[in-house]
Design an enzyme around this catalytic site. Sequence first.
Site, PDB file in Angstrom:
ATOM      1  N   LYS A  22       0.858  -1.208   0.000  1.00 31.17           N
ATOM      2  CA  LYS A  22       0.000   0.000   0.000  1.00 31.17           C
ATOM      3  C   LYS A  22       0.882   1.241   0.000  1.00 31.17           C
ATOM      4  CE  LYS A  22      -1.670   1.571   4.029  1.00 31.17           C
ATOM      5  NZ  LYS A  22      -1.400   2.980   4.358  1.00 31.17           N
ATOM      6  N   ASN A  23       1.918   1.241   0.851  1.00 36.66           N
ATOM      7  CA  ASN A  23       2.716   2.454   1.033  1.00 36.66           C
ATOM      8  C   ASN A  23       3.751   2.669  -0.058  1.00 36.66           C
ATOM      9  OD1 ASN A  23       1.150   3.009   3.202  1.00 36.66           O
ATOM     10  ND2 ASN A  23       2.665   2.427   4.744  1.00 36.66           N
ATOM     11  N   CYS A 116      -4.716  12.578  12.812  1.00 35.54           N
ATOM     12  CA  CYS A 116      -5.449  11.319  12.727  1.00 35.54           C
ATOM     13  C   CYS A 116      -5.310  10.669  14.101  1.00 35.54           C
ATOM     14  CB  CYS A 116      -4.887  10.445  11.616  1.00 35.54           C
ATOM     15  SG  CYS A 116      -3.397   9.604  12.075  1.00 35.54           S
ATOM     16  N   ARG A 121       0.499  14.428  13.107  1.00 38.79           N
ATOM     17  CA  ARG A 121       0.925  14.142  11.719  1.00 38.79           C
ATOM     18  C   ARG A 121       1.084  15.440  10.905  1.00 38.79           C
ATOM     19  NH1 ARG A 121      -0.907   8.799  10.322  1.00 38.79           N
ATOM     20  NH2 ARG A 121       0.564   8.887   8.604  1.00 38.79           N
ATOM     21  N   PRO A 122       1.850  16.408  11.371  1.00 43.54           N
ATOM     22  CA  PRO A 122       2.020  17.649  10.597  1.00 43.54           C
ATOM     23  C   PRO A 122       2.747  17.387   9.278  1.00 43.54           C
ATOM     24  CG  PRO A 122       3.537  17.596  12.449  1.00 43.54           C
ATOM     25  CD  PRO A 122       2.667  16.400  12.583  1.00 43.54           C
ATOM     26  N   VAL A 123       2.687  18.369   8.385  1.00 36.70           N
ATOM     27  CA  VAL A 123       3.378  18.246   7.091  1.00 36.70           C
ATOM     28  C   VAL A 123       4.344  19.408   6.891  1.00 36.70           C
ATOM     29  CG1 VAL A 123       1.616  16.851   5.940  1.00 36.70           C
ATOM     30  CG2 VAL A 123       1.392  19.358   5.951  1.00 36.70           C
ATOM     31  N   ASP A 312       4.687   0.406  12.118  1.00 43.27           N
ATOM     32  CA  ASP A 312       3.464  -0.200  11.582  1.00 43.27           C
ATOM     33  C   ASP A 312       3.306  -1.656  11.988  1.00 43.27           C
ATOM     34  OD1 ASP A 312       3.417   1.575   8.380  1.00 43.27           O
ATOM     35  OD2 ASP A 312       3.011   2.198  10.435  1.00 43.27           O
ATOM     36  N   ILE A 334       7.969   6.765  17.039  1.00 41.64           N
ATOM     37  CA  ILE A 334       7.644   7.511  15.824  1.00 41.64           C
ATOM     38  C   ILE A 334       6.385   8.369  16.005  1.00 41.64           C
ATOM     39  CG2 ILE A 334       7.083   7.348  13.366  1.00 41.64           C
ATOM     40  CD1 ILE A 334       9.928   6.420  13.974  1.00 41.64           C
ATOM     41  N   ARG A 404      -8.811  -0.152   4.926  1.00 44.58           N
ATOM     42  CA  ARG A 404      -7.992   0.892   4.291  1.00 44.58           C
ATOM     43  C   ARG A 404      -6.656   0.324   3.835  1.00 44.58           C
ATOM     44  NH1 ARG A 404      -7.022   6.284   7.224  1.00 44.58           N
ATOM     45  NH2 ARG A 404      -5.624   6.218   5.435  1.00 44.58           N
TER      46      ARG A 404
HETATM   47  C1  EPZ Z   1       4.343   6.866   6.458  1.00 42.92           C
HETATM   48  O1  EPZ Z   1       3.550   7.888   7.014  1.00 42.92           O
HETATM   49  C2  EPZ Z   1       3.432   5.663   6.306  1.00 42.92           C
HETATM   50  N1  EPZ Z   1       2.336   6.006   5.377  1.00 42.92           N
HETATM   51  C3  EPZ Z   1       2.880   5.275   7.675  1.00 42.92           C
HETATM   52  O2  EPZ Z   1       2.088   4.104   7.507  1.00 42.92           O
HETATM   53  C4  EPZ Z   1       4.054   4.947   8.601  1.00 42.92           C
HETATM   54  O3  EPZ Z   1       3.562   4.645   9.880  1.00 42.92           O
HETATM   55  C5  EPZ Z   1       5.000   6.145   8.669  1.00 42.92           C
HETATM   56  O4  EPZ Z   1       5.423   6.518   7.337  1.00 42.92           O
HETATM   57  C6  EPZ Z   1       6.246   5.850   9.491  1.00 42.92           C
HETATM   58  O5  EPZ Z   1       6.912   4.734   8.969  1.00 42.92           O
HETATM   59  C7  EPZ Z   1       2.588   6.007   4.053  1.00 42.92           C
HETATM   60  O6  EPZ Z   1       3.693   5.745   3.599  1.00 42.92           O
HETATM   61  C8  EPZ Z   1       1.423   6.352   3.161  1.00 42.92           C
HETATM   62  P1  EPZ Z   1       6.325  10.226   8.551  1.00 42.92           P
HETATM   63  P2  EPZ Z   1       4.101   9.410   7.044  1.00 42.92           P
HETATM   64  O7  EPZ Z   1       6.198  11.488   7.770  1.00 42.92           O
HETATM   65  O8  EPZ Z   1       4.981   9.649   5.865  1.00 42.92           O
HETATM   66  C9  EPZ Z   1       6.537  13.502  11.968  1.00 42.92           C
HETATM   67  C10 EPZ Z   1       0.203   2.777   7.723  1.00 42.92           C
HETATM   68  O9  EPZ Z   1      -0.221   2.207   8.728  1.00 42.92           O
HETATM   69  N2  EPZ Z   1       6.460  14.487  10.860  1.00 42.92           N
HETATM   70  O10 EPZ Z   1       7.475   9.313   8.261  1.00 42.92           O
HETATM   71  O11 EPZ Z   1       2.929  10.295   7.259  1.00 42.92           O
HETATM   72  C11 EPZ Z   1       5.268  12.668  12.093  1.00 42.92           C
HETATM   73  O12 EPZ Z   1       4.315  13.336  12.875  1.00 42.92           O
HETATM   74  C12 EPZ Z   1       0.691   4.194   7.823  1.00 42.92           C
HETATM   75  O13 EPZ Z   1       0.300   2.252   6.581  1.00 42.92           O
HETATM   76  C13 EPZ Z   1       6.492  15.844  11.153  1.00 42.92           C
HETATM   77  O14 EPZ Z   1       6.559  16.240  12.316  1.00 42.92           O
HETATM   78  O15 EPZ Z   1       4.984   9.383   8.358  1.00 42.92           O
HETATM   79  C14 EPZ Z   1       5.776  11.408  12.742  1.00 42.92           C
HETATM   80  O16 EPZ Z   1       5.877  11.614  14.127  1.00 42.92           O
HETATM   81  C15 EPZ Z   1       0.416   4.785   9.203  1.00 42.92           C
HETATM   82  N3  EPZ Z   1       6.417  16.741  10.129  1.00 42.92           N
HETATM   83  C16 EPZ Z   1       7.186  11.241  12.153  1.00 42.92           C
HETATM   84  O17 EPZ Z   1       7.552  12.543  11.660  1.00 42.92           O
HETATM   85  C17 EPZ Z   1       6.343  16.335   8.817  1.00 42.92           C
HETATM   86  O18 EPZ Z   1       6.292  17.210   7.910  1.00 42.92           O
HETATM   87  C18 EPZ Z   1       7.265  10.254  10.995  1.00 42.92           C
HETATM   88  O19 EPZ Z   1       6.235  10.585  10.098  1.00 42.92           O
HETATM   89  C19 EPZ Z   1       6.325  14.958   8.541  1.00 42.92           C
HETATM   90  C20 EPZ Z   1       6.395  14.053   9.573  1.00 42.92           C
END
Ligand code: EPZ
Length: 429
Positions: A22-23, A116, A121-123, A312, A334, A404
């Site tokens: 999926k990812n 969520c 989950r900020p961007v 995950d 994480i 999902r």
């Molecule tokens: C990806 O999410 C995966 N989703 C998640 O899988 C997975 O849990 C996660 O990576 C960690 O491995 C997809 O690939 C679609 P991150 P992502 O950005 O990219 C913080 C599932 O179950 N952060 O690596 O959203 C964030 O809050 C899903 O399939 C910021 O602060 O995760 C987190 O604490 C759930 N600012 C950490 O970094 C940002 O701009 C890692 O998040 C981005 C992230």
Amino acid sequence: MDKLRITGQRVLQGVVQASGAKNAALPLMAAALLTAERVHLHNAPQLMDVRTLAKLLRSLGVRVEQEGGDIHLDAAAVNHFEASYDLVKTMRASILVLGPLLARFGQARVSLPGGCAIGARPVDQHIKGLQALGAQIEVEHGYIVARVSTPSGRLRGARITTDMVTVTGTENLMMAAALAEGETLIDNAAREPEIIDLANLLRGMGAQISGDGSSQIRIQGVQSLQGVEHRIIPDRIEVGTFLCAALATRGDITVQGAEPTHQDALLDKLREAGAHIDTGADWIRLRADALPGGRPRAVSVRTTEYPGFATDMQAQFMAVNCLADGAARMTETIFENRFMHVQELVRLGAQIDIDGHTCVVRGVPQLSGANVMATDLRASAGLVVAGLAAEGQTQIDRIYHLDRGYDAMEVKLRELGADIERIKTSPGG
Ligand code: EPZ
């Protein structure tokens, strides 16, 4: 809302086929926005998040057809650059259209995903990196409003160091940089197999990328990208979920269509717990039919970025520790709120204490079936693993969370001998 009804203590045995990741599928689909030529993906999983992204891409003007495991995308006629809140709020990975829209069309209006269940989950890292590449970005009325304001109208290469490792952040920046002018270095990049799969797709489209899989990814931007045909890697989290279910039920299963080298950390922990694991080029066999005392050993785990133990997989492995002989500490590094499965596991008789980001799980000889509720995708997977091992009947509510991220999970588990059925309820029931 559909439910799953499980009668536990069936030993899982036999062969099951892994689905595509999926990812990986999600960023690969978004990458189709980078070219006016057709992109063909094979081994795609059939699950809700892929259907949701297909809907979002269609709203932008992309032609998307999914036939079984094949997805055909054609972004030649994209004429809309807004990803609306009502679509983005249902799937945060929608943020992955931001980088490609900016790179190819110079503009994008993407709803902030919002938080969520598992965290804020900020961007901000996506935004910071795209600004470094020359995008003008404002956040207003809940939307990221972005445009490229360079004289050439193209993004320009930059050195970017993200504040933390972010998977979709790295993916957004890779896609944006692929069409930027000049060279981009992404430092502190995510190293997941899904990152490498995206880099392979982009290289197939003519991008010049190196270092993927390491924490430094170098991208030399090109003028345009071509169409491509690509097979999606196996879903290491789906595979890991089945392996945990086999260990929890003292079974003997072989997962085919897997990539063992993508899940070393999990396989090490499963072996430490007493499972006997054999692997081949594209299969993993787990045998747990001769555990000492019939129970797994307790194994402590600390989730970290890849190649460490995947966040995950935390809920699914916790379900195994609930049955273990001994106590284990499980630390989630994480996400800030990824223990919502704990109270539901306690309803099944587990003994778990939460202390901040760490849980202490004291194994019990047997879990007992109960009604429980799914709260997020991987929490629900953990509840399935526990329900398969529990004595009696477990009913899991709100399994749209599971749908999902898993492709026909109950069908595959039934093929392995589980007594599991989906109870369809009327909408809103
Ligand atoms: C990806 O999410 C995966 N989703 C998640 O899988 C997975 O849990 C996660 O990576 C960690 O491995 C997809 O690939 C679609 P991150 P992502 O950005 O990219 C913080 C599932 O179950 N952060 O690596 O959203 C964030 O809050 C899903 O399939 C910021 O602060 O995760 C987190 O604490 C759930 N600012 C950490 O970094 C940002 O701009 C890692 O998040 C981005 C992230």
